[in-house]
Design a protein around this motif. Structure first.
Motif, PDB file in Angstrom:
ATOM      1  N   VAL A 198      -1.182   0.825  20.100  1.00  0.00           N
ATOM      2  CA  VAL A 198      -0.109   0.148  21.072  1.00  0.00           C
ATOM      3  C   VAL A 198       0.169   0.917  22.439  1.00  0.00           C
ATOM      4  N   GLY A 199       0.100   2.217  22.228  1.00  0.00           N
ATOM      5  CA  GLY A 199       0.579   3.040  23.361  1.00  0.00           C
ATOM      6  C   GLY A 199      -0.652   2.827  24.275  1.00  0.00           C
ATOM      7  N   ASP A 200      -1.888   2.367  24.125  1.00  0.00           N
ATOM      8  CA  ASP A 200      -2.883   2.026  24.967  1.00  0.00           C
ATOM      9  C   ASP A 200      -2.906   0.735  25.430  1.00  0.00           C
ATOM     10  N   GLY A 201      -1.675  -0.034  25.161  1.00  0.00           N
ATOM     11  CA  GLY A 201      -1.588  -1.292  25.656  1.00  0.00           C
ATOM     12  C   GLY A 201      -1.956  -2.487  24.908  1.00  0.00           C
ATOM     13  N   SER A 202      -2.549  -2.129  23.594  1.00  0.00           N
ATOM     14  CA  SER A 202      -3.052  -3.492  22.465  1.00  0.00           C
ATOM     15  C   SER A 202      -2.037  -3.584  21.690  1.00  0.00           C
ATOM     16  N   ASN A 203      -1.644  -4.981  21.634  1.00  0.00           N
ATOM     17  CA  ASN A 203      -0.486  -5.221  20.543  1.00  0.00           C
ATOM     18  C   ASN A 203      -1.520  -5.609  19.291  1.00  0.00           C
ATOM     19  N   ALA A 204      -0.832  -5.662  18.077  1.00  0.00           N
ATOM     20  CA  ALA A 204      -1.549  -6.144  16.981  1.00  0.00           C
ATOM     21  C   ALA A 204      -2.711  -7.124  16.878  1.00  0.00           C
ATOM     22  N   LEU A 205      -2.258  -8.083  17.655  1.00  0.00           N
ATOM     23  CA  LEU A 205      -3.314  -9.218  17.965  1.00  0.00           C
ATOM     24  C   LEU A 205      -4.516  -8.749  18.623  1.00  0.00           C
ATOM     25  N   ALA A 206      -4.349  -8.043  19.612  1.00  0.00           N
ATOM     26  CA  ALA A 206      -5.495  -7.388  20.316  1.00  0.00           C
ATOM     27  C   ALA A 206      -6.106  -6.567  19.441  1.00  0.00           C
ATOM     28  N   GLN A 207      -5.482  -5.646  18.690  1.00  0.00           N
ATOM     29  CA  GLN A 207      -6.211  -4.909  17.670  1.00  0.00           C
ATOM     30  C   GLN A 207      -7.147  -5.481  16.739  1.00  0.00           C
ATOM     31  N   ALA A 208      -6.798  -6.725  16.267  1.00  0.00           N
ATOM     32  CA  ALA A 208      -7.284  -7.480  15.343  1.00  0.00           C
ATOM     33  C   ALA A 208      -8.572  -7.828  15.904  1.00  0.00           C
ATOM     34  N   HIS A 209      -8.584  -8.214  16.871  1.00  0.00           N
ATOM     35  CA  HIS A 209      -9.748  -8.767  17.742  1.00  0.00           C
ATOM     36  C   HIS A 209     -10.676  -7.410  17.954  1.00  0.00           C
ATOM     37  N   HIS A 210     -10.261  -6.340  18.049  1.00  0.00           N
ATOM     38  CA  HIS A 210     -11.263  -5.035  18.094  1.00  0.00           C
ATOM     39  C   HIS A 210     -11.942  -5.215  16.924  1.00  0.00           C
ATOM     40  N   ILE A 211     -11.199  -5.152  15.660  1.00  0.00           N
ATOM     41  CA  ILE A 211     -11.772  -5.085  14.436  1.00  0.00           C
ATOM     42  C   ILE A 211     -12.700  -6.219  14.184  1.00  0.00           C
ATOM     43  N   ALA A 212     -12.266  -7.251  14.495  1.00  0.00           N
ATOM     44  CA  ALA A 212     -13.286  -8.409  14.271  1.00  0.00           C
ATOM     45  C   ALA A 212     -14.745  -8.214  15.221  1.00  0.00           C
ATOM     46  N   LYS A 213     -14.724  -7.748  16.424  1.00  0.00           N
ATOM     47  CA  LYS A 213     -15.799  -7.325  17.091  1.00  0.00           C
ATOM     48  C   LYS A 213     -16.459  -6.073  16.495  1.00  0.00           C
ATOM     49  N   ALA A 214     -15.860  -5.042  15.768  1.00  0.00           N
ATOM     50  CA  ALA A 214     -16.625  -4.112  15.271  1.00  0.00           C
ATOM     51  C   ALA A 214     -17.064  -4.611  14.162  1.00  0.00           C
ATOM     52  N   THR A 215     -16.539  -5.550  13.174  1.00  0.00           N
ATOM     53  CA  THR A 215     -17.141  -6.125  12.133  1.00  0.00           C
ATOM     54  C   THR A 215     -18.630  -6.700  12.430  1.00  0.00           C
ATOM     55  N   ALA A 216     -18.498  -7.712  13.336  1.00  0.00           N
ATOM     56  CA  ALA A 216     -19.666  -8.389  13.862  1.00  0.00           C
ATOM     57  C   ALA A 216     -20.877  -7.352  14.276  1.00  0.00           C
ATOM     58  N   PHE A 217     -20.344  -6.293  15.010  1.00  0.00           N
ATOM     59  CA  PHE A 217     -21.281  -5.081  15.302  1.00  0.00           C
ATOM     60  C   PHE A 217     -21.983  -4.575  13.944  1.00  0.00           C
TER      61      PHE A 217
END
Length: 215
Positions: free
Chosen positions: A24-43
């Motif tokens: 969150v301190g980097d500017g990513s809320n929970a929804l944005a964080q979940a998109h990162h995890i989705a991207k990591a899952t696809a990777f």
């Protein structure tokens, strides 16, 4: 946070991948964080065969905020589609910070209220967008919600409600209450005992190949 899981499961033939995401301190809320995890899952799915794994046998697991994020990726078909996430075999949520965000927000511990507002916003529409319970549909994978019975904000009620909704949609899910504190639910998984065996029973029921590895 991964030591006991790696020690138990890598020797059985699993590949354990620990994914990071912006805070969150980097500017990513929970929804944005979940998109990162989705991207990591696809990777991970794209690389699994190169690593000697199977892209069709990816099990998501996360603790606390991470449990919320993997649950949201599992529940939200539009998020998975946006990042070309393939079929997920199953998801293990280890004492999530929120499974039903709308239900959780009025019950957040006082010392976490500012952080939760930063993560989830101030409006009910924002809470729904980041809520696994509200995004869940019949395309989700089976889900196990481990929850602490020692927490005053009653995460087991949310886990049970999610499981009931999921089962009603025809997607197998269950809650696993544990008399452990929030940290121990993560740290103890992988150590010998009934708790690890219960999580492994869920994993084994997902797929016969996983079941053989866990024998």
């Amino acid at each position: 946070v991964t030591e006991n899981k790696v020690a138990r499961w890598v020797r059985k033939g699993f590949i354990v991948v620990s994914a990071n995401y912006p805070m969150v301190g980097d500017g990513s809320n929970a929804l944005a964080q979940a998109h990162h995890i989705a991207k990591a899952t696809a990777f991970v799915q794209a690389k699994a065969s190169d690593w000697g794994g199977d892209p069709k046998r990816v099990i998501l697991m996360g603790h606390s905020a991470g449990a919320h994020l993997v649950s949201l990726v599992n529940a939200d078909a539009s998020m998975r589609n946006a990042h070309a996430v393939g079929r997920i075999l199953g998801t293990v949520s280890l004492d999530a910070g929120a499974i039903d965000v709308v239900r959780q927000m009025p019950n957040v511990y006082s010392f976490l209220q500012v952080r939760y507002r930063e993560a989830f916003g101030d409006s009910e529409s924002e809470w729904i967008a980041a809520s696994p319970f509200h995004k869940l549909d019949q395309t989700a994978a089976p889900w196990l919600g481990v929850c602490s019975t020692t927490r005053k904000d009653d995460p087991c009620a949310q886990a049970s409600a999610y499981a009931d909704k999921s089962n009603g949609l025809g997607v197998r899910a269950s809650a696993l209450p544990q008399r452990k504190n929030h940290g121990a639910i993560n740290a103890d998984l992988g150590t010998p005992g009934d708790y690890t065996r219960a999580v492994e029973a869920f994993m084994a029921a997902l797929d016969p190949v996983v079941a053989r590895l866990l024998q």
